[in-house]
Write an enzyme that holds these catalytic residues in place. Structure first.
Site, PDB file in Angstrom:
ATOM      1  N   THR A   1      38.082  37.221  47.910  1.00  0.00           N
ATOM      2  CA  THR A   1      36.889  38.029  47.781  1.00  0.00           C
ATOM      3  C   THR A   1      36.019  37.478  46.801  1.00  0.00           C
ATOM      4  OG1 THR A   1      37.889  39.429  46.220  1.00  0.00           O
ATOM      5  CG2 THR A   1      38.458  40.032  48.541  1.00  0.00           C
TER       6      THR A   1
ATOM      7  N   ILE B   1      43.584  37.361  47.306  1.00  0.00           N
ATOM      8  CA  ILE B   1      42.704  37.536  48.430  1.00  0.00           C
ATOM      9  C   ILE B   1      41.334  36.879  48.252  1.00  0.00           C
ATOM     10  CG2 ILE B   1      42.039  39.240  50.089  1.00  0.00           C
ATOM     11  CD1 ILE B   1      45.081  38.912  49.769  1.00  0.00           C
TER      12      ILE B   1
ATOM     13  N   ASP C   1      33.118  55.121  46.656  1.00  0.00           N
ATOM     14  CA  ASP C   1      32.793  54.109  46.036  1.00  0.00           C
ATOM     15  C   ASP C   1      31.776  54.495  44.748  1.00  0.00           C
ATOM     16  OD1 ASP C   1      33.526  50.616  46.346  1.00  0.00           O
ATOM     17  OD2 ASP C   1      32.221  51.192  44.719  1.00  0.00           O
TER      18      ASP C   1
ATOM     19  N   LYS D   1      48.263  47.240  36.768  1.00  0.00           N
ATOM     20  CA  LYS D   1      48.813  47.190  38.037  1.00  0.00           C
ATOM     21  C   LYS D   1      50.484  47.347  38.219  1.00  0.00           C
ATOM     22  CE  LYS D   1      45.027  46.492  40.122  1.00  0.00           C
ATOM     23  NZ  LYS D   1      44.541  47.252  41.311  1.00  0.00           N
TER      24      LYS D   1
ATOM     25  N   TYR E   1      44.582  44.182  33.022  1.00  0.00           N
ATOM     26  CA  TYR E   1      45.025  44.095  34.539  1.00  0.00           C
ATOM     27  C   TYR E   1      46.569  44.129  34.744  1.00  0.00           C
ATOM     28  CZ  TYR E   1      44.027  42.803  39.493  1.00  0.00           C
ATOM     29  OH  TYR E   1      44.162  42.936  40.998  1.00  0.00           O
TER      30      TYR E   1
HETATM   31  N1  LIG Z   1      41.021  39.993  45.625  1.00  0.00           N
HETATM   32  C1  LIG Z   1      42.138  39.723  45.241  1.00  0.00           C
HETATM   33  O1  LIG Z   1      42.677  38.604  45.233  1.00  0.00           O
HETATM   34  C2  LIG Z   1      43.087  41.049  44.884  1.00  0.00           C
HETATM   35  C3  LIG Z   1      44.727  40.530  44.554  1.00  0.00           C
HETATM   36  C4  LIG Z   1      45.267  41.521  44.174  1.00  0.00           C
HETATM   37  C5  LIG Z   1      44.797  43.146  43.962  1.00  0.00           C
HETATM   38  N2  LIG Z   1      43.710  43.270  44.345  1.00  0.00           N
HETATM   39  C6  LIG Z   1      43.217  44.586  44.442  1.00  0.00           C
HETATM   40  O2  LIG Z   1      42.611  45.027  45.585  1.00  0.00           O
HETATM   41  C7  LIG Z   1      41.750  45.913  45.115  1.00  0.00           C
HETATM   42  C8  LIG Z   1      40.190  45.522  45.819  1.00  0.00           C
HETATM   43  O3  LIG Z   1      39.831  44.137  45.436  1.00  0.00           O
HETATM   44  P1  LIG Z   1      38.428  43.461  45.927  1.00  0.00           P
HETATM   45  O4  LIG Z   1      38.631  41.974  45.787  1.00  0.00           O
HETATM   46  O5  LIG Z   1      38.367  43.987  47.358  1.00  0.00           O
HETATM   47  O6  LIG Z   1      37.448  43.858  44.857  1.00  0.00           O
HETATM   48  P2  LIG Z   1      35.935  44.421  45.211  1.00  0.00           P
HETATM   49  O7  LIG Z   1      35.163  44.216  43.744  1.00  0.00           O
HETATM   50  O8  LIG Z   1      35.368  43.992  46.341  1.00  0.00           O
HETATM   51  O9  LIG Z   1      36.177  45.827  45.081  1.00  0.00           O
HETATM   52  C9  LIG Z   1      36.531  46.999  44.328  1.00  0.00           C
HETATM   53  C10 LIG Z   1      35.455  48.117  44.493  1.00  0.00           C
HETATM   54  O10 LIG Z   1      36.001  49.132  43.610  1.00  0.00           O
HETATM   55  C11 LIG Z   1      34.863  49.859  43.376  1.00  0.00           C
HETATM   56  N3  LIG Z   1      35.028  50.517  41.683  1.00  0.00           N
HETATM   57  C12 LIG Z   1      35.136  49.832  40.761  1.00  0.00           C
HETATM   58  N4  LIG Z   1      35.195  50.766  39.557  1.00  0.00           N
HETATM   59  C13 LIG Z   1      34.945  51.817  40.206  1.00  0.00           C
HETATM   60  C14 LIG Z   1      35.308  53.401  40.059  1.00  0.00           C
HETATM   61  N5  LIG Z   1      35.226  53.453  38.747  1.00  0.00           N
HETATM   62  N6  LIG Z   1      35.049  54.314  40.855  1.00  0.00           N
HETATM   63  C15 LIG Z   1      35.192  54.032  41.977  1.00  0.00           C
HETATM   64  N7  LIG Z   1      35.069  52.794  42.712  1.00  0.00           N
HETATM   65  C16 LIG Z   1      35.063  51.777  41.861  1.00  0.00           C
HETATM   66  C17 LIG Z   1      33.716  48.641  43.223  1.00  0.00           C
HETATM   67  O11 LIG Z   1      32.574  49.076  43.291  1.00  0.00           O
HETATM   68  C18 LIG Z   1      34.158  47.845  44.523  1.00  0.00           C
HETATM   69  O12 LIG Z   1      33.473  48.173  45.622  1.00  0.00           O
HETATM   70  C19 LIG Z   1      41.625  46.066  43.778  1.00  0.00           C
HETATM   71  O13 LIG Z   1      42.291  47.150  43.241  1.00  0.00           O
HETATM   72  C20 LIG Z   1      42.162  44.589  43.443  1.00  0.00           C
HETATM   73  O14 LIG Z   1      42.791  44.931  41.922  1.00  0.00           O
HETATM   74  C21 LIG Z   1      42.668  42.421  44.903  1.00  0.00           C
END
Ligand SMILES: NC(=O)c1ccc[n+]([C@@H]2O[C@H](COP(=O)([O-])OP(=O)(O)OC[C@H]3O[C@@H](n4cnc5c(N)ncnc54)[C@H](O)[C@@H]3O)[C@@H](O)[C@H]2O)c1
Length: 268
Positions: A194, A192, A40, A163, A159
């Protein structure tokens, strides 16, 4: 925790592994027997996830990575090799927080930052990960995309575009490395629950009320529901699955809401 499982003998590298979905995937794959390299941008968060895996009886190591930087991705793969001796599973979860705006208001730097992390990040991790997976006799790549790579949202071109491109990139990846016995698939989550996703609407309680009804199942998803899909795609249960996108979205993309006689639409 079950140590003998579908993923026994596997080594999984998870970018964005310090985040909520990344942590759920780490815990799930570890519970099925995989050793986990948690990577991360925020090393402290990666270490917390690794500690959670270890506390649950699994094997984990943490490393810092900025997936937008080639040398950093190469170092994360090498750190995985140093910790566990091989790589069989690569899960690209990392994504940056992208700004809202139009082509007139977004700067070129903002656009490039989104591409650099969300899309080029997966390219770079695969670039350095694929040779190790080939050397291991094959493996599985899972790219975490989004329901918003299927349906556009106004003012969110960085975004949605990254994606959608990630889904298409995954298909080509699957073609390019089928002969290496490497499968590549994406997962498109719905909303999701979060911290990151809920922030847009002012917290998890509000997100449940506002975003829940956008899904056929009338609720947001949980990180563990994405982790279950990742565990399937990573395992030999998905041995005939490659080049696909798995929607785990509670029916978000299917659902078009209702339209009254005047043409006014509303969500159920
Ligand atoms: N939560 C949702 O509703 C949702 C929906 C669709 C897709 N997603 C996708 O799921 C994934 C995780 O989402 P989440 O809600 O757990 O978010 P989150 O912010 O909890 O997790 C994302 C992680 O990526 C890390 N990160 C950011 N930039 C980075 C970089 N340059 N290098 C390495 N790490 C990096 C952050 O530090 C963080 O820990 C993402 O790809 C997001 O687009 C989430």
């Amino acid at each position: 925790m079950t140590i003998e499982g579908r993923m026994t003998g596997h080594v999984a590298l998870i970018t964005g592994g310090g985040g909520e979905i990344g942590t759920a995937i780490a815990l799930r794959l570890a519970s099925e027997g995989a050793s986990i390299a948690v990577a991360d941008l925020d090393l402290e968060k990666a270490e917390i996830t690794a500690q959670k895996v270890i506390a649950a009886g699994g094997k984990a190591a943490a490393t810092g990575v900025d997936v937008s930087k080639a040398e950093s991705c190469e170092a994360a793969v090498e750190a995985t090799m140093a910790a566990f001796g091989k790589l069989t599973t690569l899960v690209n979860v990392a994504a940056t927080i992208t700004p809202d705006g139009t082509v007139e208001t977004l700067s070129l730097d903002q656009w490039n930052d989104a591409l650099g992390v969300n899309l080029t990040g997966a390219f770079l991790m695969c670039k350095y990960g694929v040779p190790k997976m080939r050397a291991a006799g094959g493996g599985s790549i899972i790219n975490i995309a989004s329901q918003l790579g299927h349906l556009g949202v106004q003012h969110r071109s960085p975004y949605c575009t990254t994606k959608a491109a990630l889904i298409f990139f995954t298909r080509i990846l699957a073609m390019d490395h089928a002969a290496d016995n490497i499968r590549a698939n994406s997962i498109s989550p719905g909303f999701i629950l979060t911290e990151r996703s809920s922030k847009r609407v002012g917290g998890k309680d509000k997100a449940r009320v506002i975003n829940g009804p956008r899904h056929l199942l009338n609720r947001p998803g949980e990180p563990e529901e994405i982790a279950a899909g990742a565990a399937y795609l990573a395992s030999s249960d998905a041995s005939f699955v490659t080049g696909t996108d798995l929607l785990i979205d509670g029916g978000y993309v299917t659902f078009k809401g209702r339209m009254d006689a005047a043409g006014k639409t509303s969500m159920l």
